[in-house]
Design a protein around this motif. Structure first.
Motif, PDB file in Angstrom:
ATOM      1  N   TRP A   7     -34.025 -13.877  26.476  1.00 12.80           N
ATOM      2  CA  TRP A   7     -32.735 -13.357  26.935  1.00 12.80           C
ATOM      3  C   TRP A   7     -32.727 -11.849  26.790  1.00 12.80           C
ATOM      4  O   TRP A   7     -33.554 -11.269  26.099  1.00 12.80           O
ATOM      5  CB  TRP A   7     -31.578 -13.993  26.157  1.00 12.80           C
ATOM      6  N   GLU A  64     -22.375 -12.782  24.925  1.00 13.32           N
ATOM      7  CA  GLU A  64     -22.759 -12.701  26.332  1.00 13.32           C
ATOM      8  C   GLU A  64     -24.165 -12.130  26.423  1.00 13.32           C
ATOM      9  O   GLU A  64     -24.481 -11.117  25.777  1.00 13.32           O
ATOM     10  CB  GLU A  64     -21.779 -11.811  27.105  1.00 13.32           C
ATOM     11  N   LEU A  68     -24.710 -27.049  30.869  1.00 14.48           N
ATOM     12  CA  LEU A  68     -23.618 -26.269  31.461  1.00 14.48           C
ATOM     13  C   LEU A  68     -23.593 -24.846  30.883  1.00 14.48           C
ATOM     14  O   LEU A  68     -23.379 -23.872  31.614  1.00 14.48           O
ATOM     15  CB  LEU A  68     -22.280 -26.974  31.196  1.00 14.48           C
ATOM     16  N   TRP A  69     -23.817 -24.737  29.579  1.00 12.54           N
ATOM     17  CA  TRP A  69     -23.830 -23.405  28.956  1.00 12.54           C
ATOM     18  C   TRP A  69     -24.998 -22.579  29.481  1.00 12.54           C
ATOM     19  O   TRP A  69     -24.839 -21.383  29.789  1.00 12.54           O
ATOM     20  CB  TRP A  69     -23.926 -23.571  27.443  1.00 12.54           C
ATOM     21  N   GLY A  95     -24.276 -21.083  32.721  1.00  6.82           N
ATOM     22  CA  GLY A  95     -23.112 -20.205  32.793  1.00  6.82           C
ATOM     23  C   GLY A  95     -21.901 -20.873  33.390  1.00  6.82           C
ATOM     24  O   GLY A  95     -20.998 -20.206  33.908  1.00  6.82           O
ATOM     25  N   VAL A  96     -21.845 -22.211  33.300  1.00  2.87           N
ATOM     26  CA  VAL A  96     -20.727 -22.963  33.874  1.00  2.87           C
ATOM     27  C   VAL A  96     -19.756 -23.318  32.752  1.00  2.87           C
ATOM     28  O   VAL A  96     -20.166 -23.755  31.675  1.00  2.87           O
ATOM     29  CB  VAL A  96     -21.225 -24.242  34.571  1.00  2.87           C
ATOM     30  N   GLY A  97     -18.460 -23.130  33.001  1.00  2.00           N
ATOM     31  CA  GLY A  97     -17.463 -23.489  32.008  1.00  2.00           C
ATOM     32  C   GLY A  97     -16.335 -22.494  31.974  1.00  2.00           C
ATOM     33  O   GLY A  97     -16.451 -21.376  32.513  1.00  2.00           O
ATOM     34  N   VAL A 137     -15.213 -20.830  29.432  1.00  2.00           N
ATOM     35  CA  VAL A 137     -15.509 -19.667  28.578  1.00  2.00           C
ATOM     36  C   VAL A 137     -17.021 -19.564  28.452  1.00  2.00           C
ATOM     37  O   VAL A 137     -17.623 -20.110  27.513  1.00  2.00           O
ATOM     38  CB  VAL A 137     -14.851 -19.804  27.192  1.00  2.00           C
ATOM     39  N   PRO A 138     -17.711 -18.902  29.376  1.00  3.71           N
ATOM     40  CA  PRO A 138     -19.183 -18.853  29.352  1.00  3.71           C
ATOM     41  C   PRO A 138     -19.756 -18.223  28.092  1.00  3.71           C
ATOM     42  O   PRO A 138     -20.912 -18.454  27.756  1.00  3.71           O
ATOM     43  CB  PRO A 138     -19.515 -18.001  30.584  1.00  3.71           C
ATOM     44  N   ALA A 139     -18.949 -17.436  27.378  1.00  4.16           N
ATOM     45  CA  ALA A 139     -19.474 -16.741  26.203  1.00  4.16           C
ATOM     46  C   ALA A 139     -19.607 -17.647  24.978  1.00  4.16           C
ATOM     47  O   ALA A 139     -20.118 -17.214  23.947  1.00  4.16           O
ATOM     48  CB  ALA A 139     -18.579 -15.542  25.863  1.00  4.16           C
ATOM     49  N   ASN A 154     -20.642 -21.688  23.418  1.00  7.54           N
ATOM     50  CA  ASN A 154     -21.409 -22.912  23.660  1.00  7.54           C
ATOM     51  C   ASN A 154     -20.636 -24.093  23.068  1.00  7.54           C
ATOM     52  O   ASN A 154     -20.426 -24.165  21.852  1.00  7.54           O
ATOM     53  CB  ASN A 154     -22.792 -22.778  22.995  1.00  7.54           C
TER      54      ASN A 154
END
Length: 560
Positions: free
Chosen positions: A125, A140, A196-197, A200-202, A204-206, A208
């Motif tokens: 990352w 993030e 999903l995390w 980046g889906v959800g 609140v992406p920040a 898990n």
């Protein structure tokens, strides 16, 4: 640090506490198949939950990054541990202990090295920063292809493990259904949250949400332990037994767990117990025996079964059933049919008694008369010679019956159609010629049965002979009738009846020095009837009536 505990942090800590409780329940099952890897899975899950709960409370970038790395290590290792558990739990320890599976461990090790050293190369990352999210410290950053690949490999491990556990549902029916369903479904909620995390889906992406969704995971696993006894009755026992290829042999074989409960039966054992395998699963094996008990201690014993009124005797051989790691899972129990062997042993007992007692007595008579002839060459020589002749004749006749007894009941002759009236007429004609007397035959001309004719002839001849020999001027009747699937054959006379002590010996099935019959004819009747799968009964209330119930159709398999 934010003093207000965010709801996601509370959920993470709750999942961690639930995981600790689950670990406490595992202490009694440490030595069961797959249990150690399941412990490793739950330990990884516990560390992940507490680390991420703490991470949500920390806004310091350095500490927050360290805790995020712990989360990544949880993702990497939980998949490998769960797959290893599934292999052990379902009895695939040969895969678990293979060299190539150990080589697979290089994947999570490589993922660990990438995550720990990511600040140096940023291959997993990049752009890490702490942001407020869901009332706590979110993070993030952009997950790079190497990071996505690491997550995908971990989720593939989880998926393969889930499929293996679900395989027990498909393959073993209701036997392991509840626990397999619970454990197989439990990874789905957190696994979906990880994917999903990562994408980046959800809302609140920040953050898990995986640790929050470990709550249903823990509930399902607790159900498997507390309600369904996942490690008390597991599929590894059955899979290890199946590897023995018990279905391919004609000998009855049962697989039981350490408590003696049926895990599997081969077709021969199903036939032996007259029960469908699926009905017998999880039932105590001793419940299918005729009052006998098998002690699951690896020892041998003799047991009997009774099916359709026919009793069979078996010698039991037990072998401890272990997986490749040496863990004992249960027992393989093999049943050797020794019914015919026991019958032969008892025949030999009677023959031995007969030779020692009857033949010896006859020999003494011959010897005594021979001595008299030697000392008295005139006078009653003719009478002595006649006595010798009669004794020798009896001895020869007894020898013939003993030989017939030794050969009777071998089951070698194949069943064939027999016209009972014709066979009875031949037997009666021979008996009249030898013993005299009157014998009436009352058998329908069209009455036929499929059986071993030679044994049936021995049976009928000895019944008729017994009546004519022991009852002077006897009125003997031979009759037969059909009763359902059986033929009922009757030989009756108007004499005083067979002595009770002789019938008692036949009922006990063996003789002793003090309790024995006077001849061997009734033993021939008893054993030929048994070999022909018939039932023999004597009624001495008015003369003697011998009744033999025989199956009308006897197959070659039954005669073997």
């Amino acid at each position: 640090m934010n003093l207000d505990l965010p709801w996601l942090a509370l959920g993470s800590f709750a999942s961690g506490i639930g995981s600790l409780y689950l670990l406490a329940q595992l202490r009694a099952h440490w030595d069961k198949p797959g249990a150690r890897w399941f412990v490793a899975t739950i330990v990884t899950q516990t560390v992940w939950c507490f680390a991420y709960g703490a991470a949500l409370l920390v806004f310091d970038p350095t500490v927050r990054l360290a805790l995020e790395m712990v989360t990544w290590l949880g993702i990497i290792w939980i998949g490998f541990c769960f797959l290893s558990f599934a292999l052990g739990y379902t009895g695939r320890t040969n895969v678990l202990e293979s060299w190539w599976y150990r080589a697979v461990a290089a994947l999570p090790l490589a993922g660990t090295a990438l995550v720990v050293t990511n600040p140096l190369h940023t291959a997993v990352w990049q752009g890490f920063r702490v942001v407020p999210a869901a009332g706590g410290a979110g993070a993030e950053y952009a997950v790079l292809p190497a990071g996505l690949l690491t997550i995908i490999v971990a989720m593939l491990f989880v998926s393969f493990g889930t499929l293996l556990v679900f395989d027990t549902v498909v393959s073993y029916g209701p036997l392991y259904r509840r626990e397999a369903l619970a454990v197989g479904l439990s990874p789905i909620p957190p696994g979906a949250a990880v994917l999903l995390w990562a994408g980046g889906v959800g809302p609140v992406p920040a953050v898990n949400l995986t640790t929050l969704l470990f709550l249903p995971h823990v509930v399902l696993d607790l159900y498997a332990f507390v309600r369904s006894d996942m490690f008390e009755f597991h599929p590894a026992t059955r899979r290890a037994g199946e590897r023995a290829a018990i279905h391919d042999i004609a000998t009855p074989v049962a697989i039981v767990d350490k408590q003696g409960r049926v895990v599997n039966l081969n077709p021969a054992a199903e036939e032996m117990f007259a029960v469908d395998k699926h009905e017998a699963l999880t039932e105590p094996l001793n419940g299918f025996l005729a009052g006998d008990t098998i002690e699951t201690d690896g020892g041998g014993s003799r047991v009997s079964t009774e099916t359709g009124g026919r009793r069979r005797e078996y010698k039991v051989r037990q072998t401890a059933l272990r997986d490749e790691s040496g863990t004992q899972l249960g027992y393989t129990i093999v049943f050797q049919d020794i019914t015919d062997e026991i019958r032969r042993e008892r025949r030999l007992e009677v023959l031995n008694r007969f030779l020692r007692h009857n033949v010896r007595n006859e020999s003494v008579v011959i010897q005594a008369r021979a001595e008299l002839l030697a000392s008295e060459l005139d006078g009653e020589q003719a009478d002595h010679a006649a006595t010798i002749e009669r004794s020798v004749t009896r001895l020869v006749e007894s020898g013939e019956k003993a030989r017939t007894l030794a050969e009777a009941g071998t089951g070698d002759a194949a069943p064939e159609p027999v016209v009972l009236a014709d066979l009875a007429a031949e037997v009666v004609a021979a008996a009249r010629e030898e013993h005299g007397g009157e014998v009436a035959v009352e058998i329908p001309d069209d009455l036929r049965l499929t059986t071993q004719s030679a044994l049936l002839e021995i049976l009928l001849a000895n019944l008729v002979e017994n009546a004519l020999q022991h009852v002077p001027d006897a009125a003997v009747t031979v009759s037969a009738a059909v009763d359902g699937d059986d033929v009922v054959l009757t030989v009756s006379d108007n004499g005083p009846g067979v002595p009770e002590h002789e019938l008692g010996v036949l009922e006990r099935g063996r003789e002793t020095d003090l309790n024995h019959g006077s001849g061997i004819g009734l033993w021939l009747v008893r054993w030929t009837a048994t070999t022909l799968e018939g039932d023999l009964d004597f009624d001495t209330s008015d003369g003697t009536t011998a009744t033999v119930r025989l199956p009308r159709e006897r197959t070659a398999a039954e005669a073997a």
